[in-house]
Design an enzyme around this catalytic site. Structure first.
Site, PDB file in Angstrom:
ATOM      1  CD  GLU A 387      -2.732  -1.397   0.007  1.00  0.00           C
ATOM      2  OE1 GLU A 387      -2.905  -0.427  -0.762  1.00  0.00           O
ATOM      3  OE2 GLU A 387      -3.201  -2.530  -0.223  1.00  0.00           O
ATOM      4  CG  HIS A 390      -1.249   1.019  -4.325  1.00  0.00           C
ATOM      5  ND1 HIS A 390      -1.178   0.810  -5.680  1.00  0.00           N
ATOM      6  CD2 HIS A 390      -1.742  -0.135  -3.797  1.00  0.00           C
ATOM      7  CE1 HIS A 390      -1.607  -0.418  -5.961  1.00  0.00           C
ATOM      8  NE2 HIS A 390      -1.950  -1.002  -4.832  1.00  0.00           N
TER       9      HIS A 390
END
Length: 596
Positions: A387, A390
């Site tokens: 994450e 991202h």
């Protein structure tokens, strides 16, 4: 016992003040959206008048869209932190209503834009005033053949909220309403939830895995007809949209915006099928390593190496990310780690919180991350890095692009996330101080590649089959859906696996299926990231710079082109085959270490 949201310490929650200082500020922006929408709507019928008028419309569009993005993100983040909170649900609902109104009242934009004669619009695009909007406009013009009349586009916009009903109902049903009971662990009853499911599946105790599996899928099976109806509704919505816009299929419709050829999708499935032998070898290895007479579906995540301490605190995980990602430089790691510890992240599980993990970034706020971090699940360290990839992709994209071209596609996004996972694995493997730890890491990495490459391709194949059935006139019932999914389970898991009667209910519990033809991007993403990680780790400054060029490109390039700049060509089957080869190598090394 899960804690209430109100009892979560501030240091463990995201700080949403980069979006709005308070709920009152959010309310003010929500009202401003209505005003800005009205202002933009005043330009109806005028887009073709002059380049100055078009530029004014674009600036008005940018202003309302930017505010809408922040308003929707704030409401969505609040809601996912506690899906049972009525106030957050209200915010999310009003944000959705505001978006629906905005989309409906500005639905004139695309038809009018596309009605401007090519010679005229192409000349306007060369003017320097359009620098911040040129790429956005060219992408919109590419959609000309699939854009409807103004009246038709308005109808499509007005039904967007109702079109999301199936997904929203599925989420509320499975995350908020379903009660899975408890699982007995060492004499203690522990709550079974969507989030704790993975913990139980990772248990060394087969009795725990079995109990959790049976109770989990029993609940889903109780509602099989409701779940099948919801998913069928989502598929029918996809078919309606693709046909209304003149696409030949739902697949073509889903891939067109990213300029990805359907052959990329089919190449992925075909290449994975060709590599079933190495996948089946892994399951045979798993059966031997666990000393099982028969391999069951609840055995696929059980640790193959026992007695390895995998407890990692949140702060220790951040430190691992800092060191593992150091080949990308201090600007990257300093920024990421400051975010991981300074308000970007909602860290731990609480009652009502959405399961899983995600990164949610906008142009005007921090790139927030939702985790359900658990110290005894080593994969959660990789989830943090994933994450974080991202969020850093968003971070660089925002800082290197104007608003109207900063938003990269999911196809590209899944590269930045799994790239980080590859670096974390290499870092931990190099520092493994025993064969047991090395075997543990190899098993985990093989399992993660399996989950991202092979399993997501299985999901992608399921989506393709279900949509093709509806496109060819076959209704989707629970029986039909379960039959398709069971066949795929048997093909992908091979002869060693013995399934339960309700194992095929897995096909009705995957939330990503409500965003059709999305999951294949996980598989293409990890294929590209494995190749790029090798380039960066074995290369020099140029290879790293090429990777950052990709991260900074945002939406300036179509994903296939952006990845070519970074050094990998996803229009060919080669990267997928290379990823399969990497998986086979890991399985072989693991087999040697386990001596079986």
């Amino acid at each position: 016992m899960e804690i209430e949201r109100k009892d979560v310490p501030a240091k463990d929650k995201w700080d949403l003040t980069s979006l709005f200082e308070s709920d009152d500020a959010w309310e003010k922006s929500l009202k401003e959206i209505d005003v800005l929408t009205h202002e933009m709507a005043q330009y109806k019928g005028q887009l073709a008048n002059s380049p100055q008028t078009l530029l004014a419309v674009l600036k008005a569009c940018e202003a309302v869209d930017k505010k809408m993005e922040a308003v929707a993100n704030y409401a969505g983040l609040l809601c996912t932190a506690d899906e049972t909170d009525a106030a957050s649900q209200d915010k999310e609902g009003r944000a959705q209503m505001a978006y629906t109104k905005y989309a409906a009242e500005t639905s004139f934009f695309n038809p009018e834009l596309l009605a401007i004669p090519d010679e005229k619009i192409n000349a306007w695009l060369e003017l320097p005033e359009f620098d911040d909007y040129r790429i956005f406009l060219k992408k919109q013009l590419r959609l000309k053949m699939h854009t409807l009349s103004e009246k038709e586009e308005r109808i499509m916009s007005l039904q967007s909220e109702s079109a999301a009903t199936a997904h929203k109902t599925f989420t509320m049903l499975t995350d908020a309403d379903f009660q899975f009971g408890t699982v007995t662990v060492d004499g203690t009853e522990k709550t079974l939830t969507q989030s704790t499911w993975s913990v139980f599946m990772d248990s060394h105790a087969r009795s725990v895995r079995k109990e959790a599996y049976k109770k989990f899928y029993a609940v889903f099976e109780t509602y099989e007809n409701t779940l099948a109806s919801l998913y069928a509704g989502s598929v029918h919505q996809d078919v309606f949209s693709s046909r209304a816009r003149g696409y030949n299929s739902c697949l073509e419709c889903a891939l067109f915006y990213d300029n990805v050829a359907p052959s990329v999708y089919h190449n992925l499935i075909d290449t994975i099928h060709a590599n079933f032998p190495s996948l089946h070898k892994y399951y045979a290895l798993r059966k031997k390593a666990l000393h099982l007479d028969e391999l069951r579906h609840y055995d696929v995540y059980a640790p193959l190496v026992k007695n390895v301490n995998t407890r990692t605190s949140y702060d220790e995980a951040v430190a691992i990310c800092r060191e593992a990602l150091s080949p990308l430089g201090s600007d990257y790691t300093d920024t990421l780690c400051a975010g991981l510890t300074g308000g970007w992240v909602d860290k731990y599980e609480n009652k009502g919180k959405r399961s899983g993990a995600f990164s949610s970034g906008v142009y005007t706020g921090n790139p927030y991350i939702l985790l359900n971090y658990k110290e005894d699940v080593i994969r959660d360290v990789f989830t943090m890095a994933h994450e974080g990839g991202h969020s850093m992709h968003t971070y660089y994209s925002v800082r290197n692009n104007p608003y109207m071209q900063y938003n990269y596609t999911i196809f590209a996004a899944e590269v930045a996330s799994t790239f980080n996972e590859a670096l974390v694995f290499e870092y931990l493997l190099q520092r493994a101080d025993s064969d047991d730890i090395k075997a543990y890491l190899l098993a985990m990495r093989a399992g993660d590649i399996l989950a991202t490459l092979f399993r997501q391709t299985m999901f992608a194949e399921y989506e393709l089959k279900t949509h093709e059935l509806v496109e060819n006139g076959t209704p989707l019932s629970a029986k039909v859906l379960r039959g398709i999914y069971r066949t795929l389970l048997e093909q992908y898991f091979g002869p060693e696996m013995i399934f339960e009667q309700n194992s095929d209910m897995e096909g009705l519990r995957i939330p990503h299926f409500y965003n059709a033809f999305y999951v294949y991007k996980y598989a293409t993403g990890i294929s590209a990231s494995i190749a790029l990680a090798r380039r960066v780790l074995s290369g020099g400054a140029q290879e790293r710079e090429n990777y950052f060029t990709f991260l900074k490109s945002g939406g300036a390039l179509f994903p296939i082109d952006a990845l070519k700049v970074a050094g990998v060509d996803m229009s060919t089957p080669e990267p997928v085959q290379a990823a399969c080869d990497e998986f086979a190598r890991l399985v072989h090394e693991l087999e040697q270490l386990l001596k079986i």
